[in-house]
Design a protein around this motif. Structure first.
Motif, PDB file in Angstrom:
ATOM      1  N   GLU A 262       0.815  -1.212   0.000  1.00  0.00           N
ATOM      2  CA  GLU A 262       0.000   0.000   0.000  1.00  0.00           C
ATOM      3  C   GLU A 262       0.852   1.267   0.000  1.00  0.00           C
ATOM      4  O   GLU A 262       0.417   2.322  -0.475  1.00  0.00           O
ATOM      5  N   ASP A 263       2.080   1.178   0.536  1.00  0.00           N
ATOM      6  CA  ASP A 263       2.967   2.340   0.618  1.00  0.00           C
ATOM      7  C   ASP A 263       3.869   2.479  -0.598  1.00  0.00           C
ATOM      8  O   ASP A 263       4.712   3.380  -0.639  1.00  0.00           O
ATOM      9  N   GLY A 264       3.738   1.585  -1.563  1.00  0.00           N
ATOM     10  CA  GLY A 264       4.554   1.666  -2.766  1.00  0.00           C
ATOM     11  C   GLY A 264       5.897   0.965  -2.656  1.00  0.00           C
ATOM     12  O   GLY A 264       6.736   1.097  -3.552  1.00  0.00           O
ATOM     13  N   THR A 265       6.120   0.196  -1.601  1.00  0.00           N
ATOM     14  CA  THR A 265       7.374  -0.543  -1.451  1.00  0.00           C
ATOM     15  C   THR A 265       7.360  -1.773  -2.352  1.00  0.00           C
ATOM     16  O   THR A 265       6.385  -2.547  -2.345  1.00  0.00           O
ATOM     17  N   ASN A 266       8.431  -1.978  -3.111  1.00  0.00           N
ATOM     18  CA  ASN A 266       8.522  -3.104  -4.031  1.00  0.00           C
ATOM     19  C   ASN A 266       8.714  -4.396  -3.238  1.00  0.00           C
ATOM     20  O   ASN A 266       9.760  -4.630  -2.631  1.00  0.00           O
ATOM     21  N   LEU A 267       7.727  -5.265  -3.274  1.00  0.00           N
ATOM     22  CA  LEU A 267       7.768  -6.501  -2.494  1.00  0.00           C
ATOM     23  C   LEU A 267       8.587  -7.598  -3.165  1.00  0.00           C
ATOM     24  O   LEU A 267       8.792  -8.670  -2.574  1.00  0.00           O
ATOM     25  N   PHE A 268       9.066  -7.374  -4.384  1.00  0.00           N
ATOM     26  CA  PHE A 268       9.982  -8.319  -5.023  1.00  0.00           C
ATOM     27  C   PHE A 268      11.424  -8.090  -4.575  1.00  0.00           C
ATOM     28  O   PHE A 268      12.303  -8.905  -4.861  1.00  0.00           O
ATOM     29  N   ASP A 269      11.696  -6.983  -3.927  1.00  0.00           N
ATOM     30  CA  ASP A 269      13.049  -6.619  -3.495  1.00  0.00           C
ATOM     31  C   ASP A 269      13.253  -6.987  -2.032  1.00  0.00           C
ATOM     32  O   ASP A 269      12.503  -6.536  -1.164  1.00  0.00           O
ATOM     33  N   ASP A 270      14.270  -7.807  -1.770  1.00  0.00           N
ATOM     34  CA  ASP A 270      14.643  -8.090  -0.390  1.00  0.00           C
ATOM     35  C   ASP A 270      16.076  -7.657  -0.097  1.00  0.00           C
ATOM     36  O   ASP A 270      16.679  -8.099   0.886  1.00  0.00           O
ATOM     37  N   GLY A 271      16.611  -6.785  -0.962  1.00  0.00           N
ATOM     38  CA  GLY A 271      17.966  -6.288  -0.755  1.00  0.00           C
ATOM     39  C   GLY A 271      19.043  -7.214  -1.281  1.00  0.00           C
ATOM     40  O   GLY A 271      20.241  -6.940  -1.100  1.00  0.00           O
ATOM     41  N   THR A 272      18.655  -8.290  -1.964  1.00  0.00           N
ATOM     42  CA  THR A 272      19.636  -9.217  -2.523  1.00  0.00           C
ATOM     43  C   THR A 272      19.401  -9.381  -4.019  1.00  0.00           C
ATOM     44  O   THR A 272      18.329  -9.048  -4.536  1.00  0.00           O
ATOM     45  N   ARG A 273      20.383  -9.954  -4.687  1.00  0.00           N
ATOM     46  CA  ARG A 273      20.266 -10.173  -6.127  1.00  0.00           C
ATOM     47  C   ARG A 273      19.155 -11.167  -6.445  1.00  0.00           C
ATOM     48  O   ARG A 273      18.480 -11.054  -7.470  1.00  0.00           O
ATOM     49  N   SER A 274      18.930 -12.141  -5.560  1.00  0.00           N
ATOM     50  CA  SER A 274      17.976 -13.199  -5.873  1.00  0.00           C
ATOM     51  C   SER A 274      16.534 -12.738  -5.782  1.00  0.00           C
ATOM     52  O   SER A 274      15.656 -13.298  -6.440  1.00  0.00           O
ATOM     53  N   GLY A 275      16.248 -11.698  -4.999  1.00  0.00           N
ATOM     54  CA  GLY A 275      14.881 -11.231  -4.855  1.00  0.00           C
ATOM     55  C   GLY A 275      14.139 -11.972  -3.770  1.00  0.00           C
ATOM     56  O   GLY A 275      14.598 -12.981  -3.229  1.00  0.00           O
ATOM     57  N   SER A 276      12.950 -11.493  -3.456  1.00  0.00           N
ATOM     58  CA  SER A 276      12.187 -11.977  -2.306  1.00  0.00           C
ATOM     59  C   SER A 276      11.487 -13.301  -2.603  1.00  0.00           C
ATOM     60  O   SER A 276      11.381 -13.740  -3.756  1.00  0.00           O
TER      61      SER A 276
END
Length: 444
Positions: A262-276
């Motif tokens: 809801e806040d526009g945060t990309n949920l595919f990004d977990d701070g790593t190359r592999s993704g969430s």
């Protein structure tokens, strides 16, 4: 909506149109002085008009025709409102419509409603898909017996071969592309980068990403109408046909998407190359549903000519990081921009159905917590991978029987699309390659 026409008094006629299952505009021409009635009351078409074959003929065994008396549905304006049609000579406005029943409920056979339903399911979970599309098309001189690249309006010469990412190829048609971008601006289509592609007279234009999925689908459909119409205005053709030339690459339509909260945060990004994990669930959903979605990604006879090893048109069901031979690619770049690129679709798709199928499959993967197989490395064409249907008949059957499609689409839409494609399949078997080319070049 009325204000737009009042600010454009030169517009004397409007087109009101809905999108059928083949992505064709079906509608009417109306004098602009009657526009208020359309805005207030909508208009009426037979339900069967949303379910015509590629020639514009009724589906012979459809219950929407004689069995129901060929009854009318109610067409209402979409949120898009009026927009100009710059490819026509006279000032004209287009009003996109979608179909409802008399009681105001959506008509399940309308492809725009199918996409809206998928988006609503995301939103119900607090998720917001963010999408962008990349559209490839050919500029073509079809005035003779053989298709050729048009002569450059600047030099009068024809480019003898492909010229990937060449500025001179773009500059040769600078007047067309200048008019195209001007038209996109007045139609509120967010066109971004244009490049020359690997085919003879082939180009690609990217449409900017947005969390307004319905607008992206509208933009994609409208862009196809605009490019084809504007090319004719310039004296040549433009085609999104999947494979207009036997010896040159086909036209793709790649779709990029991510999912935010809801806040526009990309949920595919977990701070790593592999993704969430959410990204991997979405990938797994896309892969699992790939056989069923193939008909939406390749909806016509000619679509299957595009699928060939080494053609950048994926045939194996696999995913990878930064690998364009995979059906599902995770592009490199900023982790904050982590996203999925779905690379299978041809340029001949109905964007509403294609996007509903891809996003719906991703959502199934998220809902079911699916885990994908390991990502591939190297050339996908050299690997022993499960394959998508490579024949039209097989894709129709897979779509009809797919449990994933049954969770994404209304039963009526599945039945209508299957009936449509089976009728087209019967008729296409009697056509020559030249007749198919003439049919598809301007329609899809």
């Amino acid at each position: 909506m009325r204000d737009w026409l009042r600010h454009h008094p030169d517009v004397k006629t409007i087109r009101i149109a809905a999108v059928d299952l083949n992505g064709q505009a079906r509608g009417k021409r109306v004098p602009s002085r009657f526009a208020d009635k359309v805005v207030d009351e909508g208009t009426r078409f037979p339900y069967s008009v949303m379910n015509l074959d590629i020639w514009g003929e009724d589906i012979e065994d459809s219950p929407l025709v004689f069995d129901s008396g060929d009854a009318d549905g109610v067409l209402k304006p979409t949120e898009r409102g009026f927009m100009p049609m710059p490819w026509l000579e006279a000032p004209t406005a287009l009003m996109p419509l979608w179909m409802f029943h008399e009681d105001g409920t959506p008509f399940d056979g309308d492809p725009r409603h199918a996409l809206a339903r998928v988006v609503e399911r995301f939103h119900a979970r607090g998720l917001h898909p963010v999408c962008a599309t990349e559209l490839e098309f050919y500029l073509i001189d079809d005035s003779g017996r053989e298709l050729r690249v048009p002569p450059s309006p600047r030099s009068g010469k024809r480019r003898p071969g492909a010229d990937t990412l060449a500025l001179r190829a773009l500059d040769a048609f600078d007047r067309f592309f200048t008019d195209l971008y001007d038209a996109c601006e007045v139609m509120d289509i967010d066109a971004d980068t244009a490049i020359s592609e690997a085919g003879l007279g082939q180009f690609e234009v990217n449409l900017l990403h947005s969390d307004n999925v319905m607008k992206i689908a509208d933009d994609t459909w409208l862009f196809k109408q605009l490019v084809r119409g504007l090319a004719r205005k310039h004296g040549f053709a433009a085609s999104f046909m999947a494979k207009p030339y036997e010896d040159w690459p086909g036209n793709g339509m790649h779709m990029h998407f991510s999912v935010t909260d809801e806040d526009g945060t990309n949920l595919f990004d977990d701070g790593t190359r592999s993704g969430s994990d959410l990204l991997k669930h979405a990938v797994a959903g896309c892969l699992k549903a790939m056989p069923g979605t193939t008909l939406l990604l390749a909806p016509h006879w000619n679509s299957y000519d595009r699928f060939a090893p080494g053609s950048h048109a994926p045939t194996g069901i696999a995913w990878a990081y930064e690998n364009r031979t995979a059906a599902v690619r995770i592009p490199s770049g900023s982790f904050k921009a982590r996203r999925i690129e779905h690379r299978v679709a041809g340029g001949d798709i109905n964007p509403y159905l294609m996007m509903a199928g891809v996003l719906g499959a991703a959502l199934l993967g998220i809902e079911d917590g699916l885990t994908p197989p390991a990502p591939i490395t190297g050339n996908a064409y050299d690997l022993d991978l499960p394959q998508m249907p490579t024949k039209w008949q097989d894709a129709i059957d897979a779509f009809e029987s797919s449990p994933e499609m049954a969770r994404i689409f209304a039963p009526q839409l599945i039945e209508n699309l299957v009936r449509t494609k089976r009728q087209e399949l019967r008729y296409m078997a009697e056509m020559s390659p030249q007749e198919m080319l003439e049919l598809y070049l301007d329609t899809v």
